[in-house]
Design an enzyme around this catalytic site. Structure first.
Site, PDB file in Angstrom:
ATOM      1  N   ASP A  55       0.808  -1.231   0.000  1.00  0.00           N
ATOM      2  CA  ASP A  55       0.000   0.000   0.000  1.00  0.00           C
ATOM      3  C   ASP A  55       0.835   1.272   0.000  1.00  0.00           C
ATOM      4  OD1 ASP A  55      -2.176  -1.718   0.153  1.00  0.00           O
ATOM      5  OD2 ASP A  55      -2.194  -1.660   2.335  1.00  0.00           O
ATOM      6  N   GLY A  60      -4.513  -4.337  -3.749  1.00  0.00           N
ATOM      7  CA  GLY A  60      -5.530  -3.314  -3.998  1.00  0.00           C
ATOM      8  C   GLY A  60      -4.768  -2.070  -4.405  1.00  0.00           C
ATOM      9  N   HIS A  61      -4.743  -1.757  -5.678  1.00  0.00           N
ATOM     10  CA  HIS A  61      -3.950  -0.641  -6.193  1.00  0.00           C
ATOM     11  C   HIS A  61      -4.893   0.477  -6.621  1.00  0.00           C
ATOM     12  CE1 HIS A  61      -0.404  -3.566  -7.196  1.00  0.00           C
ATOM     13  NE2 HIS A  61      -0.718  -3.530  -5.912  1.00  0.00           N
ATOM     14  N   GLN A  95       1.910  -6.180  -3.194  1.00  0.00           N
ATOM     15  CA  GLN A  95       2.331  -6.296  -1.798  1.00  0.00           C
ATOM     16  C   GLN A  95       3.586  -5.431  -1.587  1.00  0.00           C
ATOM     17  OE1 GLN A  95       1.421  -9.609  -3.457  1.00  0.00           O
ATOM     18  NE2 GLN A  95      -0.487  -8.636  -2.903  1.00  0.00           N
TER      19      GLN A  95
END
Ligand code: GDP
Ligand code: IMO
Ligand code: MG
Length: 430
Positions: free
Chosen positions: A13, A40-41, A231
């Site tokens: 993140d 989750g980009h 990640q």
């Protein structure tokens, strides 16, 4: 030509999605090489927000081709949702701009069940996985039971699926749980399995390729290629704080196995780090702040997981951990994100070394559950960065902060991100 790499240097993140989107006009192709929908980009542009889990972050640029490499694991149901989201929100035709390696593996509904059951069985020792089936799917890949994307076109796909599904259900039975009590993305198992099968229809429409040949041909044709990590380095299965890691090699070495390119074809390595640190899930986090300063970082930075919505643990910048990540990846250029989150801090602390038993160490030791961070204070800049478009206009304290990171790591900072939007980026080398 070589493949440049962009990856996270902390616990994920770091803002990889945003930076890939910013860089994508300079590249012909963006390739994911590991991970799956645990990622989750986020990309924000023109007042819209997109969260990508499987599709590379070049997809918003109409001239960039996107590739899902063999090292990635795909849940066709989650991929279908992403395809539909991009079509509805921005009219993007993903099918035209996405290629998938035949060798990538599939995440089955039972992988997700197993993830849930295995995590629950660990009690307080659980990893805090994203429950996307990542561990079980990579386990099957290594154990040579897995099902690959290319298999969906074969006659015995259904039989292979059922064999693996039944193998999983047998294992799940040993945990003494009733799968009727487990939901997957809000569905019970049977309903999810049906949805999963329906999503194969669109999955079969996506073009599958032998990505290892394709990428090498593109390099010979002088195409510019960027590999997008998922990640972060400190979640790497080998070099993270095992077992509180993900199940793939998130470091630059993973690009070779995850795309099928030799080490000699790796070019620049862009390492992304936040101006502070966050982590989702369990495991050691030396600079974590469990007080109101941590709450303030979470509030200012909207630190809630892009995939799971969980509050992210927050803490100060950790230089020994950053140096370790830079070493493992051979980072050639640094990009520092989320500087604006520190705008209203009088003083910013930075961990420069640890107390480890009776020793003071400036590196990340094997057992970093038991280190005590040693901090050095830095003056905050105490102003908004909204209007700043050029490095010459940086507040002095921000310039000093960036210079300190360069001095401590030995790597130049190329870009500084000052907000979530595509335009909130300052190129220091321009
Ligand atoms: P990724 O997984 O590395 O792509 O990062 P995520 O998208 O999960 O999380 C990064 C979050 O920070 C997202 O909500 C981004 O929109 C946001 N973001 C990225 N860069 C910046 C920045 O410079 N400042 C602020 N305030 N937010 C940012
Ligand atoms: P991006 O690409 C942050 C964390 C999980 C958990 C551990 C293992 O958005 O940076 P897994 O589901 O992989 O078995 O979970 O890894 N994790 C992430 N944390 N960002 C991510 O991806 C993550 N992907 C996995 O929270 O601690
Ligand atoms: Mg993320």
């Amino acid at each position: 030509m070589k493949v440049d790499v962009l990856l996270g240097l902390q616990w994920g993140d770091e803002g990889k999605g945003k930076i890939v989107d910013v860089l994508s006009p300079h590249y012909d192709m963006i390739c994911r090489f590991q991970g799956g929908p645990n990622a989750g980009h986020t990309i924000e542009c023109k007042g819209q927000k997109f969260i990508l889990h499987t599709i590379p972050s070049g997809i918003l640029n109409p001239n960039t081709l996107n590739i899902i490499g063999n090292g990635v694991i795909i849940d066709p149901f989650i991929l279908q949702k992403e395809i539909n989201m991009l079509a509805e929100k921005a009219g993007i035709d993903v099918v035209a701009n996405l290629l998938i390696s035949r060798r990538s593996h599939l995440i089955l509904p039972t992988h997700r069940l197993m993830d849930a059951v295995q995590e629950a069985s660990k009690g307080a020792g659980k990893i805090g996985s994203t429950l996307k089936g990542i561990g079980p799917a990579y386990t099957d890949r290594t154990a040579r039971h897995g099902i690959r994307s290319g298999d969906v076109f074969t006659d015995n796909f259904k039989a292979k699926y059922e064999e693996l599904r039944n193998r999983h259900l047998q294992i799940i039975n040993t945990y003494n749980v009733d799968i009727k009590n487990i939901t997957i993305d809000g569905f019970d198992f049977e309903a999810y399995e049906q949805q999963w099968f329906s999503s194969l229809e669109i999955f079969r429409k996506l073009k599958q390729i032998d990505a290892e040949f394709f990428i090498q041909e593109q390099l010979k044709a002088n195409k510019r290629i960027l590999a997008e990590g998922a990640q972060g380095t400190l979640l790497d299965v080998d070099f993270g704080a095992y077992p509180f890691v993900t199940s793939s090699n998130t470091i630059a070495a993973g690009v070779c196995t995850g795309l099928g390119i030799p080490p000699s074809s790796v070019g620049e390595v862009y390492g992304i780090a936040k101006a502070y640190c966050t982590r989702v899930g369990n495991g050691p986090f030396p600079t974590e702040l469990l007080d109101e300063t941590g709450d303030k970082l979470r509030k200012n930075g909207h630190e809630f997981g892009s995939t799971t919505g969980r509050p992210r643990r927050c803490g100060w910048l950790d230089l020994p951990a950053l140096r370790y990540a830079i070493m493992l990846n051979g980072v050639t250029r640094l990009i520092i994100t989320k500087t604006d989150v520190l705008n209203d801090f009088e003083t910013i602390q930075v961990c420069h070394a640890y107390e480890w038993g009776s020793e003071i160490v400036n590196y990340l030791p094997y057992d970093y559950n038991n280190v005590k961070p040693l901090y050095r204070p830095h003056p905050g800049w105490n102003c908004s960065l909204d209007e700043i478009r050029h490095v010459d206009n940086f507040p002095v304290a921000l310039s000093d902060y960036i210079r300190m990171i360069e001095n401590e790591t030995g790597v130049p900072v190329d870009m500084v991100s000052t907000g979530p939007d595509r335009n909130q980026i300052i190129n220091l080398r321009a």
